[in-house]
Design an enzyme around this catalytic site. Structure first.
Site, PDB file in Angstrom:
ATOM      1  N   LEU A  48      29.995 -30.694   6.239  1.00  0.00           N
ATOM      2  CA  LEU A  48      29.823 -30.879   7.676  1.00  0.00           C
ATOM      3  C   LEU A  48      29.468 -32.309   8.075  1.00  0.00           C
ATOM      4  O   LEU A  48      29.106 -32.569   9.219  1.00  0.00           O
ATOM      5  CB  LEU A  48      28.765 -29.894   8.205  1.00  0.00           C
ATOM      6  CG  LEU A  48      29.122 -28.425   7.962  1.00  0.00           C
ATOM      7  CD1 LEU A  48      28.003 -27.513   8.454  1.00  0.00           C
ATOM      8  CD2 LEU A  48      30.444 -28.052   8.598  1.00  0.00           C
ATOM      9  N   CYS A  49      29.585 -33.249   7.146  1.00  0.00           N
ATOM     10  CA  CYS A  49      29.344 -34.663   7.460  1.00  0.00           C
ATOM     11  C   CYS A  49      30.563 -35.265   8.155  1.00  0.00           C
ATOM     12  O   CYS A  49      31.702 -34.983   7.783  1.00  0.00           O
ATOM     13  CB  CYS A  49      29.062 -35.461   6.191  1.00  0.00           C
ATOM     14  SG  CYS A  49      27.412 -35.234   5.562  1.00  0.00           S
ATOM     15  N   HIS A  50      30.290 -36.109   9.142  1.00  0.00           N
ATOM     16  CA  HIS A  50      31.358 -36.827   9.822  1.00  0.00           C
ATOM     17  C   HIS A  50      31.796 -38.027   8.984  1.00  0.00           C
ATOM     18  O   HIS A  50      30.945 -38.699   8.397  1.00  0.00           O
ATOM     19  CB  HIS A  50      30.873 -37.360  11.173  1.00  0.00           C
ATOM     20  CG  HIS A  50      30.562 -36.286  12.164  1.00  0.00           C
ATOM     21  ND1 HIS A  50      29.365 -35.606  12.166  1.00  0.00           N
ATOM     22  CD2 HIS A  50      31.296 -35.781  13.174  1.00  0.00           C
ATOM     23  CE1 HIS A  50      29.369 -34.729  13.146  1.00  0.00           C
ATOM     24  NE2 HIS A  50      30.529 -34.802  13.779  1.00  0.00           N
ATOM     25  N   MET A  70      22.845 -39.085   4.944  1.00  0.00           N
ATOM     26  CA  MET A  70      23.553 -38.424   3.850  1.00  0.00           C
ATOM     27  C   MET A  70      24.301 -39.436   2.986  1.00  0.00           C
ATOM     28  O   MET A  70      24.400 -39.273   1.767  1.00  0.00           O
ATOM     29  CB  MET A  70      24.507 -37.355   4.386  1.00  0.00           C
ATOM     30  CG  MET A  70      23.802 -36.192   5.060  1.00  0.00           C
ATOM     31  SD  MET A  70      22.511 -35.423   4.045  1.00  0.00           S
ATOM     32  CE  MET A  70      23.458 -34.864   2.646  1.00  0.00           C
ATOM     33  N   GLU A  71      24.813 -40.485   3.602  1.00  0.00           N
ATOM     34  CA  GLU A  71      25.519 -41.518   2.844  1.00  0.00           C
ATOM     35  C   GLU A  71      24.560 -42.259   1.910  1.00  0.00           C
ATOM     36  O   GLU A  71      24.904 -42.555   0.755  1.00  0.00           O
ATOM     37  CB  GLU A  71      26.219 -42.485   3.800  1.00  0.00           C
ATOM     38  CG  GLU A  71      27.445 -41.905   4.478  1.00  0.00           C
ATOM     39  CD  GLU A  71      27.157 -40.875   5.578  1.00  0.00           C
ATOM     40  OE1 GLU A  71      28.115 -40.236   6.046  1.00  0.00           O
ATOM     41  OE2 GLU A  71      25.988 -40.706   5.993  1.00  0.00           O
ATOM     42  N   ASP A  97      25.970 -40.626 -16.941  1.00  0.00           N
ATOM     43  CA  ASP A  97      27.275 -40.583 -17.610  1.00  0.00           C
ATOM     44  C   ASP A  97      27.442 -41.735 -18.596  1.00  0.00           C
ATOM     45  O   ASP A  97      27.956 -41.545 -19.702  1.00  0.00           O
ATOM     46  CB  ASP A  97      28.396 -40.619 -16.571  1.00  0.00           C
ATOM     47  CG  ASP A  97      29.766 -40.568 -17.225  1.00  0.00           C
ATOM     48  OD1 ASP A  97      30.022 -39.629 -18.012  1.00  0.00           O
ATOM     49  OD2 ASP A  97      30.584 -41.472 -16.960  1.00  0.00           O
TER      50      ASP A  97
END
Length: 162
Positions: A75-77, A113-114, A128
């Site tokens: 739901l992130c733009h 969120m970014e 990793d």
């Protein structure tokens, strides 16, 4: 408690309509860390990890992660990100790597969120790059430190002075 905006009146998930919001400068800073043994940390600080420049690759991965956040979080733009910085610092007291990501934009919604995605992807990349040496590394302390801009103004965690 604030209203959860990603749900409609019937409780269904939806993407929030931000078209009525003002375009403002937005900034968010998040952090994460990855704990490891002192021996694994030495591979990073001495530049002897088999896969190469651990911090350089993780920095690029974090930048790429910030740019792809809307592809990962449903739901992130998608946002026109104007700047992403990642600071990765070896910390012998952890022991491990401390990661700080800052993301900027001018837009109608924030970049929290970014920033969180950038910090997390960088931590995953460190894992990793070093997993052949140590599989028991632990990603810890992922959180939002600060956000600026928008209707809600500035948020900063208590005691955060950096």
């Amino acid at each position: 408690m604030a209203e959860l905006t990603h749900f409609d009146g019937e409780g269904h998930a939806h993407m929030v309509d931000v078209s009525g919001k003002a375009v403002t400068d937005r900034l968010a800073t998040a952090e994460s860390a990855i704990k490891m043994t002192p021996e694994t940390l030495a591979l990073v600080t001495q530049g002897t990890a088999k896969k190469g420049d651990v911090l350089g690759v993780a920095r690029l991965a974090g930048i790429m992660g910030a740019k792809r956040t809307s592809d990962l979080i449903p739901l992130c733009h998608p946002l026109p990100i104007t700047k992403v910085t990642l600071d990765l610092e070896p910390d012998e007291s952890l022991p491990g790597i401390r990661i700080r990501a800052t993301v900027k934009t001018s837009g109608q919604t924030g970049v929290e969120m970014e920033a969180l995605t950038a910090a997390t992807v960088a931590a995953l990349t460190v894992y990793d790059m070093l997993k052949a040496a140590e599989k028991g590394m632990e990603i810890v302390q992922t959180r939002l430190l600060r956000k600026e801009g928008g209707k809600s103004g500035t948020y900063e965690i208590s005691g955060e002075a950096k």
